[in-house]
Design an enzyme around this catalytic site. Structure first.
Site, PDB file in Angstrom:
ATOM      1  N   GLN A  17       0.776  -1.247   0.000  1.00  0.00           N
ATOM      2  CA  GLN A  17       0.000   0.000   0.000  1.00  0.00           C
ATOM      3  C   GLN A  17       0.810   1.302   0.000  1.00  0.00           C
ATOM      4  OE1 GLN A  17      -3.481   2.321   2.528  1.00  0.00           O
ATOM      5  NE2 GLN A  17      -3.242   0.174   2.924  1.00  0.00           N
ATOM      6  N   GLU A 140       1.604  -1.505   8.217  1.00  0.00           N
ATOM      7  CA  GLU A 140       0.789  -0.409   8.762  1.00  0.00           C
ATOM      8  C   GLU A 140       0.778  -0.297  10.294  1.00  0.00           C
ATOM      9  OE1 GLU A 140      -1.462   2.016   7.199  1.00  0.00           O
ATOM     10  OE2 GLU A 140      -1.340   2.648   9.269  1.00  0.00           O
ATOM     11  N   ASP A 169       0.663   3.591   5.973  1.00  0.00           N
ATOM     12  CA  ASP A 169       0.792   3.255   4.551  1.00  0.00           C
ATOM     13  C   ASP A 169       0.496   4.436   3.622  1.00  0.00           C
ATOM     14  OD1 ASP A 169       1.598   0.676   4.950  1.00  0.00           O
ATOM     15  OD2 ASP A 169      -0.399  -0.182   4.843  1.00  0.00           O
ATOM     16  N   GLY A 248      -7.674  19.943  20.211  1.00  0.00           N
ATOM     17  CA  GLY A 248      -7.204  21.318  20.327  1.00  0.00           C
ATOM     18  C   GLY A 248      -7.864  21.997  21.501  1.00  0.00           C
ATOM     19  N   GLY A 249      -8.249  23.237  21.309  1.00  0.00           N
ATOM     20  CA  GLY A 249      -8.846  23.998  22.401  1.00  0.00           C
ATOM     21  C   GLY A 249     -10.354  23.811  22.512  1.00  0.00           C
TER      22      GLY A 249
END
Ligand code: CAO
Length: 416
Positions: A17, A140, A169, A248-249
């Site tokens: 892959q 993978e 991959d 995140g925030g």
């Protein structure tokens, strides 16, 4: 319509892959990608996870569209001679063999450079050159574990978890494609080729950089306020698995909708964006929270964030995931239904944009594949079926100057 990479010839020595995803992308954009495969067998994915006996598996067809296939035994002297000729007239060689395989075949970087100083040799390996694991073969999930994804994915009370997304991959293949295009641009200026190397570990880590951010924050302050472990649970000295928390925030979570008891995907992802607090309260019919000091700031909400998610789930009880998103989108709330692969395959917008493409294959007939996620204003990316094993062997050999008698002899000796 001409394609930007037309005129770029690529020897595609890739399999499985990671490498094929890279060269497929370059083929979509116009490069002439010649996939070199072992006679008789070809890329192992042709026969892996077959759904139709004797026909190339979807694993292969979905990673090798728009390419040509040349069978060639590059361990036989005549095969090496053909590869040498191909190298002399190509621009790029891409490979993702196990460590050292190309060298053992006799095609070291030094030798290739001598044959064609403009050649770009692009490689995927599990670990980078000089790494203490450089000798390892990698698939993978190995890469996801080595690159920091597995230790930070999943739930706190469960084991390290790999993602369904091909972070090791296809993601590495995309990094390699960027490297190749950069080296082609450098060659435009210098006239010289170069070696481009991408490791799967590095490519996974590149997508996990926020987790390295979190490790350093944790080292300094001892907690991570956006993780579900805060403020009621505890932290060790390593970044924990954050479940479905927003990275995140913006706090977020996967929330149940109508029918979740029987439908494994009756959920939405809901994000509490700080400045969208008032619209969220209006959408939920909880206007009293808008100016309530116990709720009005992100800091005030933190210690009851799961109670807030519980209230939202209450609101979602009588709404399907699609109905919920249709309401929430009017309030500008970042959210999405959790889509199953069946829903994605049938999605009319994805069909219309070409992200899901229906392709014809000589033996399989029609099948679905993922088209280019990159859209251009001046180019329509056309996805064609993948080649049969050795479908273009004779035409490639003819273009290298072999006569039909030579070609027949090469077939006879199983060189091609
Ligand atoms: N003619 C003759 N020999 C050929 C050939 C051809 N056309 N194509 C390949 N071969 C030979 C190679 O030269 C190699 O021979 P030696 O080991 O004797 O030198 C042999 O086939 C096996 O190659 P391999 O090591 O790449 O294959 P494998 O199945 O043992 O390993 C994989 C597969 C993927 C683990 C390994 O290739 C690898 O680690 N690649 C780098 C990382 C990578 O890309 N992994 C992603 C795979 S996608 O999940």
């Amino acid at each position: 319509m001409s394609k930007p990479l037309e005129g770029i010839k690529i020897i595609d020595f890739t399999h499985v892959q990671a490498g094929p995803a890279c060269t497929q992308l370059l083929a979509w954009f116009g490069a002439d990608v010649i996939k070199v495969e072992r006679p008789g067998a070809g890329d192992v994915t042709r026969s892996q996870l077959r759904d139709i006996p004797g026909v190339d598996a979807l694993y292969f067809t979905m990673l090798n569209s728009n390419k040509r296939s040349l069978t060639l035994d590059t361990k036989k002297p005549e095969g090496k001679e053909i590869l040498t000729k191909l190298i002399k007239e190509s621009d790029v060689l891409v490979e993702n063999f196990g460590p050292g395989a190309l060298d053992r075949m006799g095609f070291t970087w030094e030798h290739i450079k001598e044959l064609n100083p403009g050649m770009i040799v692009a490689s995927v390996k599990g670990f980078s050159d000089g790494h203490h694991y450089e000798d390892l073969k990698v698939y993978e999930n190995v890469a996801q574990c080595a690159g920091g994804a597995a230790s930070t994915t999943g739930f706190d009370d469960g084991p390290p978890t790999v993602s369904a997304a091909a972070l090791g991959d296809s993601n590495t293949g995309m990094h390699l494609a960027i490297g190749i295009l950069t080296a082609l641009r450098a060659r435009d200026v210098s006239g010289k080729g170069q070696k481009v190397a991408v490791s799967m570990q590095d490519s996974v880590l590149n997508l996990c950089r926020v987790k390295l951010r979190d490790q350093q924050r944790l080292d300094r302050v001892g907690y991570l306020e956006e993780y579900p472990q805060y403020p009621h649970g505890s932290f060790s000295d390593v970044v924990p698995r954050g479940g479905n928390a927003g990275g995140g925030g913006q706090p977020g979570w996967v929330l149940k909708c109508k029918g979740w008891e029987t439908d494994p995907n009756a959920y939405i992802y809901f994000t509490i964006q700080g400045h969208a607090w008032a619209p969220i309260c209006k959408a939920l019919g909880k206007e009293e929270w808008i100016d309530d000091p116990a709720y009005m700031t992100a800091g005030a909400r933190q210690d009851k964030i799961f109670a807030i998610f519980g209230t939202i789930e209450d609101w979602l009880k009588d709404k399907t995931k699609f109905e919920a998103v249709d309401i929430l989108r009017k309030f500008d709330i970042p959210c999405s239904p959790v889509l199953s692969m069946k829903e994605i395959a049938a999605d009319p917008s994805l069909r219309a944009s070409g992200t899901i493409a229906e392709v014809d294959h000589k033996e399989r007939g029609k099948y679905l594949t993922v088209g280019s996620p990159i859209k251009f204003s001046d180019m329509k990316v056309e996805i064609k079926g993948s080649p049969l094993l050795g479908e273009h062997t004779d035409e490639v050999l003819e273009s290298l100057g072999y006569s039909s008698r030579d070609i027949a002899a090469l077939h006879e000796k199983q060189v091609v």
